[in-house]
Write a protein that holds these residues in place. Structure first.
Motif, PDB file in Angstrom:
ATOM      1  N   LEU A 212      50.080  32.826  22.946  1.00 29.16           N
ATOM      2  CA  LEU A 212      49.192  31.887  23.727  1.00 29.16           C
ATOM      3  C   LEU A 212      47.841  31.938  23.140  1.00 29.16           C
ATOM      4  CD1 LEU A 212      50.014  33.472  27.225  1.00 29.16           C
ATOM      5  CD2 LEU A 212      50.896  31.216  26.435  1.00 29.16           C
ATOM      6  N   GLU A 213      46.920  31.056  23.173  1.00 29.57           N
ATOM      7  CA  GLU A 213      45.852  30.839  22.754  1.00 29.57           C
ATOM      8  C   GLU A 213      44.965  31.918  23.525  1.00 29.57           C
ATOM      9  OE1 GLU A 213      44.377  26.921  23.023  1.00 29.57           O
ATOM     10  OE2 GLU A 213      45.788  26.020  21.914  1.00 29.57           O
ATOM     11  N   PRO A 214      43.929  32.481  22.930  1.00 30.63           N
ATOM     12  CA  PRO A 214      42.921  33.345  23.552  1.00 30.63           C
ATOM     13  C   PRO A 214      42.279  32.951  24.797  1.00 30.63           C
ATOM     14  CG  PRO A 214      42.475  33.554  21.099  1.00 30.63           C
ATOM     15  CD  PRO A 214      43.572  32.308  21.508  1.00 30.63           C
ATOM     16  N   LYS A 215      41.917  31.414  24.674  1.00 34.11           N
ATOM     17  CA  LYS A 215      41.473  31.008  25.934  1.00 34.11           C
ATOM     18  C   LYS A 215      42.538  30.956  27.206  1.00 34.11           C
ATOM     19  CE  LYS A 215      37.975  27.784  23.944  1.00 34.11           C
ATOM     20  NZ  LYS A 215      37.584  26.524  23.950  1.00 34.11           N
ATOM     21  N   GLN A 216      43.723  30.727  27.014  1.00 32.72           N
ATOM     22  CA  GLN A 216      44.583  30.764  28.003  1.00 32.72           C
ATOM     23  C   GLN A 216      44.735  32.519  28.372  1.00 32.72           C
ATOM     24  OE1 GLN A 216      47.926  28.965  25.546  1.00 32.72           O
ATOM     25  NE2 GLN A 216      47.974  27.831  27.270  1.00 32.72           N
ATOM     26  N   ILE A 217      44.639  33.403  27.903  1.00 34.87           N
ATOM     27  CA  ILE A 217      44.537  34.723  28.105  1.00 34.87           C
ATOM     28  C   ILE A 217      43.306  34.626  28.998  1.00 34.87           C
ATOM     29  CG2 ILE A 217      44.408  37.058  27.401  1.00 34.87           C
ATOM     30  CD1 ILE A 217      46.885  35.619  26.440  1.00 34.87           C
ATOM     31  N   LYS A 218      42.032  34.178  28.695  1.00 38.06           N
ATOM     32  CA  LYS A 218      40.913  34.554  29.117  1.00 38.06           C
ATOM     33  C   LYS A 218      40.981  34.023  30.661  1.00 38.06           C
ATOM     34  CE  LYS A 218      35.896  33.685  28.987  1.00 38.06           C
ATOM     35  NZ  LYS A 218      34.858  33.207  28.146  1.00 38.06           N
ATOM     36  N   PHE A 219      41.310  32.879  30.711  1.00 41.05           N
ATOM     37  CA  PHE A 219      41.477  31.941  31.924  1.00 41.05           C
ATOM     38  C   PHE A 219      42.516  32.384  32.933  1.00 41.05           C
ATOM     39  CE2 PHE A 219      40.078  28.035  29.441  1.00 41.05           C
ATOM     40  CZ  PHE A 219      38.831  28.327  29.480  1.00 41.05           C
ATOM     41  N   TRP A 220      43.806  33.023  32.246  1.00 43.59           N
ATOM     42  CA  TRP A 220      44.658  33.798  33.255  1.00 43.59           C
ATOM     43  C   TRP A 220      43.996  34.848  33.774  1.00 43.59           C
ATOM     44  CZ3 TRP A 220      46.827  38.369  34.157  1.00 43.59           C
ATOM     45  CH2 TRP A 220      48.023  38.391  35.052  1.00 43.59           C
ATOM     46  N   PHE A 221      43.369  35.802  33.049  1.00 46.42           N
ATOM     47  CA  PHE A 221      42.807  36.860  33.733  1.00 46.42           C
ATOM     48  C   PHE A 221      41.654  36.500  34.709  1.00 46.42           C
ATOM     49  CE2 PHE A 221      44.949  39.356  30.497  1.00 46.42           C
ATOM     50  CZ  PHE A 221      45.124  40.428  30.942  1.00 46.42           C
ATOM     51  N   GLN A 222      40.819  35.394  34.512  1.00 49.06           N
ATOM     52  CA  GLN A 222      39.888  35.112  35.531  1.00 49.06           C
ATOM     53  C   GLN A 222      40.448  34.671  36.718  1.00 49.06           C
ATOM     54  OE1 GLN A 222      37.808  32.132  33.485  1.00 49.06           O
ATOM     55  NE2 GLN A 222      36.245  33.622  32.130  1.00 49.06           N
ATOM     56  N   ASN A 223      41.553  33.712  36.787  1.00 50.36           N
ATOM     57  CA  ASN A 223      42.270  33.159  37.836  1.00 50.36           C
ATOM     58  C   ASN A 223      42.950  34.315  38.545  1.00 50.36           C
ATOM     59  OD1 ASN A 223      41.530  30.705  37.085  1.00 50.36           O
ATOM     60  ND2 ASN A 223      43.278  30.302  36.013  1.00 50.36           N
ATOM     61  N   ARG A 224      43.470  35.484  37.739  1.00 56.98           N
ATOM     62  CA  ARG A 224      44.215  36.517  38.504  1.00 56.98           C
ATOM     63  C   ARG A 224      43.090  37.534  39.164  1.00 56.98           C
ATOM     64  NH1 ARG A 224      46.899  38.647  41.481  1.00 56.98           N
ATOM     65  NH2 ARG A 224      48.749  39.906  41.092  1.00 56.98           N
ATOM     66  N   ARG A 225      41.954  37.746  38.547  1.00 57.60           N
ATOM     67  CA  ARG A 225      40.793  38.143  39.433  1.00 57.60           C
ATOM     68  C   ARG A 225      40.424  37.549  40.797  1.00 57.60           C
ATOM     69  NH1 ARG A 225      38.964  39.369  33.844  1.00 57.60           N
ATOM     70  NH2 ARG A 225      37.435  37.795  34.346  1.00 57.60           N
ATOM     71  N   THR A 226      40.159  36.446  40.352  1.00 57.98           N
ATOM     72  CA  THR A 226      39.959  35.411  41.457  1.00 57.98           C
ATOM     73  C   THR A 226      41.048  35.662  42.835  1.00 57.98           C
ATOM     74  OG1 THR A 226      38.764  34.040  40.229  1.00 57.98           O
ATOM     75  CG2 THR A 226      39.199  33.146  42.511  1.00 57.98           C
ATOM     76  N   GLN A 227      42.099  35.487  42.527  1.00 55.09           N
ATOM     77  CA  GLN A 227      43.102  35.752  43.097  1.00 55.09           C
ATOM     78  C   GLN A 227      43.262  37.183  44.104  1.00 55.09           C
ATOM     79  OE1 GLN A 227      47.229  35.706  41.758  1.00 55.09           O
ATOM     80  NE2 GLN A 227      48.230  34.901  43.480  1.00 55.09           N
ATOM     81  N   MET A 228      43.038  38.188  42.996  1.00 56.53           N
ATOM     82  CA  MET A 228      43.273  39.603  43.734  1.00 56.53           C
ATOM     83  C   MET A 228      41.901  39.702  45.046  1.00 56.53           C
ATOM     84  SD  MET A 228      45.642  41.136  43.020  1.00 56.53           S
ATOM     85  CE  MET A 228      45.047  42.937  43.430  1.00 56.53           C
ATOM     86  N   LYS A 229      40.786  38.984  44.558  1.00 62.79           N
ATOM     87  CA  LYS A 229      39.716  39.101  45.254  1.00 62.79           C
ATOM     88  C   LYS A 229      39.935  38.221  46.710  1.00 62.79           C
ATOM     89  CE  LYS A 229      34.661  38.103  45.407  1.00 62.79           C
ATOM     90  NZ  LYS A 229      33.599  37.388  44.583  1.00 62.79           N
ATOM     91  N   ALA A 230      40.558  37.165  46.686  1.00 67.52           N
ATOM     92  CA  ALA A 230      40.877  36.430  47.680  1.00 67.52           C
ATOM     93  C   ALA A 230      41.769  37.194  48.594  1.00 67.52           C
ATOM     94  CB  ALA A 230      41.263  35.242  47.365  1.00 67.52           C
ATOM     95  N   GLN A 231      42.694  37.908  48.091  1.00 63.75           N
ATOM     96  CA  GLN A 231      43.759  38.486  48.950  1.00 63.75           C
ATOM     97  C   GLN A 231      42.997  39.787  49.644  1.00 63.75           C
ATOM     98  OE1 GLN A 231      46.577  39.936  46.157  1.00 63.75           O
ATOM     99  NE2 GLN A 231      47.595  37.662  46.215  1.00 63.75           N
ATOM    100  N   HIS A 232      42.088  40.636  48.831  1.00 65.19           N
ATOM    101  CA  HIS A 232      41.535  41.446  49.434  1.00 65.19           C
ATOM    102  C   HIS A 232      40.493  41.013  50.630  1.00 65.19           C
ATOM    103  CE1 HIS A 232      41.909  43.969  45.423  1.00 65.19           C
ATOM    104  NE2 HIS A 232      43.196  43.968  46.298  1.00 65.19           N
ATOM    105  N   GLU A 233      39.885  40.173  50.174  1.00 66.25           N
ATOM    106  CA  GLU A 233      39.027  39.569  51.366  1.00 66.25           C
ATOM    107  C   GLU A 233      39.656  39.007  52.641  1.00 66.25           C
ATOM    108  OE1 GLU A 233      36.986  36.204  49.594  1.00 66.25           O
ATOM    109  OE2 GLU A 233      35.245  37.634  48.715  1.00 66.25           O
ATOM    110  N   ARG A 234      41.001  38.616  52.453  1.00 61.97           N
ATOM    111  CA  ARG A 234      41.617  38.106  53.440  1.00 61.97           C
ATOM    112  C   ARG A 234      42.006  39.683  54.423  1.00 61.97           C
ATOM    113  NH1 ARG A 234      44.399  34.209  50.479  1.00 61.97           N
ATOM    114  NH2 ARG A 234      45.932  35.615  49.802  1.00 61.97           N
ATOM    115  N   ALA A 235      42.630  40.527  53.629  1.00 63.08           N
ATOM    116  CA  ALA A 235      42.948  41.744  54.258  1.00 63.08           C
ATOM    117  C   ALA A 235      41.942  42.445  55.074  1.00 63.08           C
ATOM    118  CB  ALA A 235      43.817  42.679  53.171  1.00 63.08           C
ATOM    119  N   ASP A 236      40.641  42.440  54.290  1.00 62.32           N
ATOM    120  CA  ASP A 236      39.306  42.940  54.926  1.00 62.32           C
ATOM    121  C   ASP A 236      38.912  42.315  56.209  1.00 62.32           C
ATOM    122  OD1 ASP A 236      39.417  44.928  53.089  1.00 62.32           O
ATOM    123  OD2 ASP A 236      37.614  43.762  51.824  1.00 62.32           O
TER     124      ASP A 236
END
Length: 692
Positions: free
Chosen positions: A54-78
């Motif tokens: 994969l391209e480095p930008k794809q790796i970077k964007f994937w991690f950004q999206n995954r962190r956003t997803q985890m944050k949303a899940q934690h906010e819903r649980a909180d």
């Protein structure tokens, strides 16, 4: 100008990049790195880029999206946690304000809430009046407590140690609230009322001779308060129940009569050992033991948490709730000495067997290192309780012994008194219930053993995350199916449209609270039948994908094939499967999620639900399955309880989506459709099993 504009638009469309979907291997490796390091640096991203193609930008964007997803899940649980805490605090504040209105100051004898408005000239009159009211209230309370104490402790209240005077400040801090018995069984948020068009229903009902009825949930009564004297009494009751449970576990004959199906109690011996019980009704008592693949602390933590109990025993417990923590534990993971006031509804998976509701104390105690005892005993919350005819838990529970290899040996005791006024089951279930197997100890132990074996081999699922996600979705499907079969008369979630005078079809309706179904209106139909065929034969027939076309009305005679599976434990029949029709022209974008399992004492179950292909791919890649809509249907198979006949009791249940509109109405066509669906299925099963 127009031509030039079109060319520009066409050029932009050509430059638009195509959407890239990661492979399962790429997602698995990215998830593994994310667990260790959610914020990889440039060097780590370059290494991942080379390894995964994969391209480095794809790796970077994937991690950004995954962190956003985890944050949303934690906010819903909180948010959910904060809302629940806010509701609890609001209820406690209301109860405290109501309680303070009735409190008399020990110094001046005047209510603190009304002291400022009482005139000096009439203070002596109100002092005497308040004292007389308080004395009458205390005499009534002493009489009630004395009656309860003599029933549970075997001695009058006068023999209890005197209590210390309770000052206003200590009473303030110890007040707790719990809901009235008539509303504990329902959820905290009442479902919206259904606008049913009853005029469209036939006068005689759809499945029985009685007309269908719509039961509106009653308004919630004001919350009750556990007083300090009740709290002290409950601590004594829980301690005595623990002592009796230990004696029941340690003793054998003549108290317990051994047989190949488990231990049953000798009522004469029990009355001799515990003469103060004064049993007037029939008693069901059983004892069983076994090895489970859970350590003692995990088991104790499970049993003192009502939500975890509901997830572990969905085939036995239809509702569970912790009403109040009366004593907090210390040591042993913070559970030793925990005393809880709980509510529980137990069921047999059939609409013709009444559920059993209990208000009871659960007491957890660590007897020594690696040895725990958890006892249950019923309590009466109020003399005017509407549950006087419900069964009552006599001292019972479970002893947990550490086996030093991550396993535990459990000895389970079920002991309850059945009122003669309690509603009997339908005659086809009478032998099973009267034998004590329907609610007995064997059922609890066999379910616990099976659920503790769920972590086993996996086949056809590409990743461990996909396996876990698929198992969670299947667990939610089974819990949803089991909750649709409860026959509780106080169940406010399901609205009965047809009553069941004999074994016909019971049709109910509810608004789904599932996050994936957005308050949709769902019809559920269930019935129970007896067939002269053993349970193993029936289970093998219903779970086998090769014979599904013989009974599945919705398959239109087309065969299905298994495309993935997860085996749960040593029994190969206990598994989660993904099934797909071989004729893809009919359902090209749908698969069937199915779970099947068999237990030695509880019988067998086959539950399935259709899900679309997109949701299937999300689950297989390890995504959260909570928002995938489910409409489970299936079968519960249990032995008929008759020693002279080799037969099975089969409960069949279906759910269909009626409408997603908020103002939708139920009409006769919907009732007829679900009745025809379940009736045709029953006829095809009987025909395939050569039964009349």
């Amino acid at each position: 100008m127009e031509i030039g504009g079109d060319t520009g638009v066409s050029g932009k469309q050509k430059k638009k990049k195509r959407y890239h979907r990661h492979t399962p291997r790429q997602i698995h490796d990215l998830e593994a790195v994310f667990k260790e390091c959610p914020h990889p640096d440039e060097k780590q991203r370059m290494e991942l880029s080379r390894d995964l193609g994969l391209e480095p930008k794809q790796i970077k964007f994937w991690f950004q999206n995954r962190r956003t997803q985890m944050k949303a899940q934690h906010e819903r649980a909180d948010n959910c946690t904060l809302r629940a805490e806010n509701d609890r605090i609001r209820c406690e504040n209301i109860a405290i304000r109501e309680a303070l209105k009735n409190i008399i100051c020990p110094t001046c004898g005047v209510s603190p809430m009304s002291a400022d408005t009482t005139s000096t000239s009439s203070s002596s009159f109100f002092d005497g009046h308040n004292l007389r009211l308080e004395n009458a209230h205390l005499r009534e309370q002493v009489d009630r407590v004395s009656t309860i104490a003599s029933k549970y402790l075997g001695r009058p209240i006068t023999q209890l140690p005197p209590l210390q005077p309770v000052h206003l400040c200590s009473l303030d801090l110890s007040i707790g609230t719990f809901e009235h018995p008539s509303i504990v069984a329902s959820s905290s948020i009442h479902p919206p009322s259904l606008d049913l068009d009853l005029d469209l229903l036939p006068a005689g009902g759809t499945a029985s001779s009685s007309s269908p009825s719509f039961q509106q949930p009653p308004p919630p009564p004001p919350p009750l308060v556990v007083s300090e004297i009740d709290r002290c009494l409950m601590v004594d009751i829980g301690s005595n129940a623990m002592e009796e449970l230990i004696r029941l576990v340690q003793m054998d004959e003549p108290l317990w009569i051994k047989s190949c199906t488990g231990d049953s109690i000798s009522l004469d011996s029990y009355r001799t050992l515990f003469p103060d019980r004064g049993l007037k009704n029939s008693v069901e008592a059983s004892r069983d033991s076994g090895i489970v693949f859970l350590d003692p602390l995990s088991l104790v933590d499970l049993l003192v948490d009502s939500n975890k109990c509901l997830d572990m025993f969905p085939t036995i417990i239809s509702k569970a709730r912790t009403l109040q923590v009366l004593a907090t534990g210390n040591g042993g993971g913070g559970r030793n000495g925990t005393l809880l006031l709980m509510y529980e509804e137990q069921q047999v998976l059939s609409p013709v067997v009444p559920t059993r509701e209990f208000y009871f104390l659960r007491y957890a105690q660590q007897m020594e290192v690696g040895l725990w005892s958890i006892s249950d005993v019923s309590v009466e919350l109020s003399p005017e309780s509407k549950f006087q005819n419900q069964p009552r838990k006599l001292p019972s529970g479970v002893i947990i012994e550490d086996m030093s290899n991550g396993c535990s040996r459990v000895t389970w005791v079920v002991h309850m008194e059945i009122s003669e006024n309690f509603s009997p089951p339908h005659e086809i279930y009478r032998d099973l219930v009267s034998s004590g197997k329907a609610f007995g100890a064997q059922r609890w132990v066999s379910t616990l053993k099976r659920k503790s074996e769920r972590q086993d081999t996996v086949g056809g699922v590409p990743s461990e995350e996909g396996k876990i996600s698929l198992m969670r979705l299947s667990q939610r499907m089974v819990c949803n199916f089991c909750s649709s079969l409860g026959s509780s008369g106080n169940n406010q979630k399901w609205t009965h449209l047809s009553r069941l005078n004999d074994v016909g079809v019971r049709v109910t309706v509810h608004r789904s609270s599932d996050p994936g179904q957005a308050n949709d209106m769902v019809l559920s139909a269930a019935t129970s039948i007896w067939v002269p065929v053993d349970c193993d034969t029936v289970f093998s027939f219903l779970r086998d994908e090769r014979s599904r076309s013989q009974w599945d009305v919705l398959s239109n005679g087309n065969s299905v094939q298994e495309v993935a599976q997860i085996t749960n434990g040593s029994n190969s029949a206990n598994k989660i499967s993904l099934l797909q029709q071989e004729c893809k022209l009919i359902s090209d974008n749908m698969v069937i999620l199915q779970e099947s399992f068999s237990e030695a004492a509880s019988g067998s179950m086959v539950v399935s639900a259709p899900i679309d292909l997109r949701s299937t791919n999300l689950v297989m890649s390890g995504e959260d399955p909570s928002y995938i809509p489910l409409l489970p249907s299936g079968f519960s198979i249990v032995p008929d309880g008759r020693s002279s006949r080799d037969g099975s009791l089969i409960t069949v249940a279906f759910q269909i989506l009626v409408s997603s509109l908020p103002c939708a109405k139920i009409n006769v066509e919907s009732i007829t459709t679900v009745n025809n669906l379940i009736s045709t299925t029953v006829l095809q099963i009987k025909s395939a099993l050569n039964c009349q």
